[in-house]
Design a protein around this motif. Structure first.
Motif, short mmCIF file in Angstrom:
data_model
loop_
_atom_site.label_atom_id
_atom_site.label_comp_id
_atom_site.label_asym_id
_atom_site.label_seq_id
_atom_site.Cartn_x
_atom_site.Cartn_y
_atom_site.Cartn_z
N GLU A 145 36.40 14.77 31.06
CA GLU A 145 37.00 14.30 29.87
C GLU A 145 36.55 12.95 29.45
OE1 GLU A 145 42.08 14.27 29.21
OE2 GLU A 145 41.18 13.84 31.40
N ASN A 146 35.71 12.13 30.48
CA ASN A 146 35.44 10.86 30.14
C ASN A 146 33.96 11.22 29.25
OD1 ASN A 146 37.46 9.19 31.26
ND2 ASN A 146 36.49 9.37 33.51
N HIS A 205 34.30 13.57 24.51
CA HIS A 205 35.71 13.03 23.69
C HIS A 205 36.44 14.12 23.16
CE1 HIS A 205 32.69 13.24 20.43
NE2 HIS A 205 33.79 13.41 19.42
N ALA A 234 34.69 24.31 30.15
CA ALA A 234 34.68 22.95 29.97
C ALA A 234 33.41 22.18 30.02
CB ALA A 234 35.72 22.29 30.46
N PHE A 255 36.98 16.67 24.78
CA PHE A 255 37.97 17.49 25.86
C PHE A 255 39.09 16.71 26.46
CE2 PHE A 255 38.13 18.56 30.41
CZ PHE A 255 38.45 19.80 30.42
N ARG A 256 40.06 17.60 26.53
CA ARG A 256 41.31 16.57 27.09
C ARG A 256 42.27 17.50 27.73
NH1 ARG A 256 46.88 15.53 23.41
NH2 ARG A 256 47.98 14.52 24.95
N VAL A 257 42.64 17.05 28.85
CA VAL A 257 43.62 17.80 29.97
C VAL A 257 44.67 17.20 29.99
CG1 VAL A 257 43.53 18.30 32.48
CG2 VAL A 257 41.19 17.79 31.49
N ARG A 278 41.15 21.82 24.44
CA ARG A 278 42.51 21.18 25.36
C ARG A 278 42.59 22.25 26.58
NH1 ARG A 278 44.94 19.10 20.80
NH2 ARG A 278 42.99 17.86 19.62
#
Length: 270
Positions: free
Chosen positions: A185-186, A189, A151, A191-193, A164
């Motif tokens: 994550e911040n 955009h 990541a 990347f999501r957890v 993801r």
């Protein structure tokens, strides 16, 4: 394949039947090399997970994310164990994290302080991110280490692929790298957890509760076109997630796995 004895060192395996646990060669950016470097930082990530950062020679490169052997001086002499790199090759240091135990190696690992010297041999392995396809990362407990590095790598290079991450732990206080993952994550955009706990959550827990199931896997992969699934954790965790993915029709060549021997299950069921 390098067989890992109990103690939480990674056993690298690639796409294929995880029950067979067969791996391939070092797959590095160059031949594996050995060097000695100093520890630059040490910290406790959770009540049971400890991490260190060590110097990285300018000539040392690796793929996101391979592993190395880490050599430390224990009470019974020098000992080297294979450990995942827990950070991206784009970062200035090499990072390692391990769940603590009462073995001589783990006691020596936890006791390391800035200025102490360790040996590194690598890079080795082919559990690496495909930079051209969407990714679903699935981590159980300490299996987060190489996936956190993936990541970071995607964020640092602004790779144009959605990623993801499903991260399963027993309790909220055992979520390693929680702040680092939130920062990624911040900043990225794409990347999501998705956090999940297999034990009872505390008040205000923002994630889900329960073992990883087909619904959560489908949620993570929603609207992704032909993603690659990367699964990292204990052998039981890896096999359970593998079976869920295969039952959902995911092709074997689109599942890449890494099993960490020597740890109790992260609580993921079939």
């Amino acid at each position: 394949m390098i067989d890992r004895e109990a103690g939480g060192q990674p056993e690298r395996v690639t796409s294929g039947d995880p029950v067979a646990m067969s791996g391939r060669g070092h797959g590095g950016v160059g031949p594996p090399s050995g060097f000695r470097v100093a520890v630059v930082a040490a910290r406790q990530l959770t009540p049971t997970v400890h991490a260190i950062e060590v110097g990285k020679p300018a000539t040392f490169g690796f793929r996101a994310i391979q592993f190395t052997f880490l050599q430390v001086r224990t009470e019974v002499g020098l000992d080297a164990r294979p450990m995942s790199l827990a950070t991206s090759p784009t970062r200035p240091h090499l990072e390692y994290a391990a769940r603590t135990s009462d073995s001589p190696f783990k006691r020596a690992f936890v006791a390391l302080r800035p200025g102490d010297e360790v040996g590194v041999f690598g890079p080795i392995g082919d559990f690496v991110l495909d930079e051209t396809r969407p990714a679903v990362l699935v981590a159980g407990g300490i299996g987060i280490t190489p996936l956190k590095g993936m990541a970071e790598y995607a964020a640092d290079l602004a790779l144009p692929i959605p990623i993801r991450l499903i991260y399963s732990n027993r309790s909220e206080d055992e979520v390693a790298y929680r702040d680092e993952l939130a920062t990624l994550e911040n900043h990225n955009h794409r990347f999501r957890v998705l956090h999940t706990l297999t034990g009872a959550p505390g008040p205000g827990w923002p994630g889900t509760v329960g073992r990883i199931d087909d619904h959560l896997l489908q949620q993570a992969a929603f609207d992704l076109e032909e993603p690659v699934h990367y699964v990292s954790g204990t052998p039981g965790f890896v096999v359970s997630v593998w079976r869920l993915l295969r039952a959902a029709g995911i092709a074997a060549e689109d599942i890449r796995v890494e099993a960490f021997r020597g740890y109790a299950s992260a609580g993921v069921g079939p």
